[in-house]
Design an enzyme around this catalytic site. Structure first.
Site, PDB file in Angstrom:
ATOM      1  CG  HIS A   1       5.626 -12.681  -6.968  1.00 56.12           C
ATOM      2  ND1 HIS A   1       6.552 -12.809  -5.961  1.00 56.12           N
ATOM      3  CD2 HIS A   1       4.428 -12.956  -6.399  1.00 56.12           C
ATOM      4  CE1 HIS A   1       5.941 -13.153  -4.844  1.00 56.12           C
ATOM      5  NE2 HIS A   1       4.655 -13.244  -5.068  1.00 56.12           N
TER       6      HIS A   1
ATOM      7  CG  MET B   1      -1.942  -1.040   1.229  1.00 49.87           C
ATOM      8  SD  MET B   1      -2.844  -1.073   2.777  1.00 49.87           S
ATOM      9  CE  MET B   1      -1.707  -1.939   3.856  1.00 49.87           C
TER      10      MET B   1
END
Lengths: 476, 145
Positions: A399, A376
């Site tokens: 990833h 976030m």
């Protein structure tokens, strides 16, 4: 992890020599700091994977590797069916085809900043997220069958998106070889009301600003420039993928002995590719990939509607859609010759280099966009596949950041409200139905994504193109 | 996180795992250890004490070993939680041989009251152990979230 137990090949490449029952060596990519911070379990899991039948070249771990189930998360391994090679449900994981999709908006940050709060509200209202959330789409049997075999193509045919989207999705939006009949009743039932939902945990939908461009030519080819606004969606195959993973993990664990496979760890549950169970899993897993592609396509449709309401001048076009939990049949060079192998990427992104025939026209000459999710409060990245990545890692890269702290520890360290307020102070609006969920996903609970991406770049797995920072984050 | 019920040998707790969460149930019988493990499962999502016992859901599963039976039991609950959008606050369990019959008591997810932290994808074979020792039964594994 003790660096002394590894052989340093370069500043970013560390080898585990082939010993004992290992059929190939292990290779871990990352800076000394990243590798040192990895759990010893990562080393153990890389070694265990190296013992599986039919493995080719090496058992790899990406710079964001952490302790997973059987395979490390961030693990890559390829198996040759003609050499007794296996397919492993544990090597794909529970969230089949979890991945990242990034959309350009045609907007710059200055147009979005004044309506950021309204946009965050509209996105969180339209895209269901969190535990117990259901989508507005209910699929009966015929619809489920068509979705499982059609993927994003099915979604576009149903009106969720446009034909042009499909050219920018891996497999052109539809994974071939999916077998809907290999997907159980329970897996279908779990998915009936979950199409177009984000899920929870580390899944998110972010509105992001391009903060920095590292390679202007490639960025231009990908259609992004500094200060542009993009949207990234991180989610997967929802309950259907989880159920397929659950069922096949157990079935493979019980069947392994019958195939004469000695598993160094039960979680490495697998079956020969050329067995009824192996083929059935591949059919179901590919249907799971289609479910994830369809899910991200439907969410794209919902995001477009949210933008139309708040910022009607926006035009959302697909930059690319990548999956990072898959097993795919690909051609790779093994022992000097190209041959078909089943490449498992568990928490690893495919990163095809320039000129690869599987890439769509718009990016073939440049290389595949590699989309790396952050958290976030930290950056996400766009990278590009390199010519070297085939040789280094079966064309694979990292990833995401990877967790550095358990959920427990995160919960003891932060309160959800505190995280939301702190991010708001930095101009990032977080919308989530769960304060506890936000605390467990606090940015500080993750590794430094900047260091992970820098290592992937320095190791040659993929090359940095642009850095994205969050403006709005919708979490489950 | 750890919670003790009045019976001293019965409790559930969590243990850390890099990306996910380990759950443990302990009790004087195998069935009680499985019940406590199920409470630990709910606690991954929300506080089990805040889940009202409004609806009863029957659950049945079987497996050739105690360890696989634990995984089957937890996965059966994860499935029921997902398709019914419910949380469970208590369980009545009987185990005979390799077969488990249970009733799970719970209610529909209430986002505001339960503040559910995370969805559980599945129970894994990682750190999977069901064993009987001097302190009673202990049942544990890692769940993927």
């Amino acid at each position: 992890m003790e660096l002394s137990s590894l052989v340093r090949k370069s500043d970013y490449e560390w080898w585990i020599p082939q010993t004992g029952a290992m059929r190939v060596p292990g290779v871990i990519y990352g800076s000394a700091a990243l590798v040192r911070a990895m759990d010893e379990k990562v080393r153990e899991q890389v070694v265990n994977v190296a013992m599986l039948p039919g493995i080719q070249r090496a058992s790899y771990a990406m710079p964001d590797a952490h302790w997973g189930y059987g395979f490390a998360i961030g693990g890559v391994a390829a198996f040759d069916p003609d050499d007794g090679g296996i397919v492993s449900a544990g090597g794909v994981g529970f969230d089949i085809s979890c991945g990242v999709r990034t959309l350009r908006t045609g907007l710059v940050a200055e147009s979005v900043e004044p309506v950021k709060r309204e946009l965050a509200h509209e996105l969180s209202r339209r895209v269901p997220a969190g535990v117990g959330s259901h989508g507005r789409i209910h699929l009966e049997e015929a619809g489920l069958e068509a979705m499982l075999e059609g993927g994003a193509r099915w979604a576009v045919q149903c009106g969720y998106g446009i034909e042009a989207d499909l050219g920018r999705v891996e497999e052109h939006g539809c994974m071939a070889g999916a077998v809907a009949s290999a997907v159980s009743f329970k897996a279908r039932h779990r998915q009936q009301d979950e199409m177009g939902t984000l899920g929870s945990g580390n899944h998110y939908l972010e509105v992001q600003r391009v903060a920095e461009v590292y390679d202007g030519d490639v960025a231009q080819a990908f259609g992004v420039a500094v200060n542009d606004v993009v949207v990234s969606i991180h989610c997967g195959s929802r309950g259907l993928g989880h159920q397929i993973g659950t069922e096949f993990l157990k079935e493979m664990a019980m069947a392994a002995r019958g195939f004469g496979i000695t598993l160094p760890d039960r979680e490495l549950a697998c079956a020969p590719v050329e067995s009824e169970l192996g083929r059935r899993y591949l059919g179901a897993m590919r249907a799971g990939i289609n479910c994830a592609l369809a899910n991200r396509q439907i969410i794209t449709h919902l995001v477009r509607h949210a933008f139309t309401t708040v910022l009607p001048q926006a035009t959302l076009t697909l930059l690319y859609d990548v999956s990072h939990n898959t097993c795919k049949l690909e051609s790779h060079i093994c022992n000097g010759a190209a041959k078909p192998v089943f490449v498992h990427r568990k928490g690893a992104t495919r990163a095809l280099g320039p000129g690869h025939p599987d890439l769509p026209d718009g990016v073939r000459a440049i290389g595949q966009p590699v989309l790396i999710g952050g958290t976030m409060g930290t950056a996400s990245y766009i990278l590009v596949g390199t010519a070297d990545s085939e040789r280094l890692s079966f064309s694979s890269s990292c990833h995401g950041a990877g967790r550095a702290m358990s959920r427990h520890q995160a919960l003891r360290t932060w309160k959800g409200r505190q995280v939301i307020d702190e991010l708001a102070g930095r101009g990032i609006i977080v919308k989530s139905p769960s304060s506890r969920g936000v605390a467990e996903e606090a940015p500080g609970a993750y590794k430094d994504v900047d260091a992970v991406v820098e290592a992937a770049d320095a190791a040659g797995l993929s090359r940095r193109v642009a850095k994205l920072v969050p403006l709005v984050c919708v979490k489950g | 996180m750890r919670s003790r019920t009045p019976a001293p040998a019965s409790f559930w707790e969590h243990f850390p795992h890099d990306a996910d969460i380990g759950i443990v149930g302990a009790g004087p019988t195998r069935a009680e250890a499985f019940r406590q493990a199920a409470l630990a499962l709910t606690a991954v999502v929300t506080d089990p004490a805040n889940v009202a016992h409004l609806h009863a859901v029957p659950v049945m599963c079987q497996a050739p070993t105690d360890e696989l039976l634990l995984v089957e039991w937890l996965n059966a609950l994860i499935y029921e939680m997902a398709v019914r959008a419910m949380l469970f606050g208590d369980f009545a369990i009987e185990i005979a041989g390799g077969e488990l019959r249970a009733t799970a008591y719970g209610e529909a997810v209430d986002i505001a009251r339960h503040e559910p932290a995370v969805e559980i994808k599945g129970a894994t074979l990682t750190a999977l152990r069901v064993a009987h020792g001097p302190d009673g039964w202990r049942a544990q594994c890692v769940v993927d979230v």
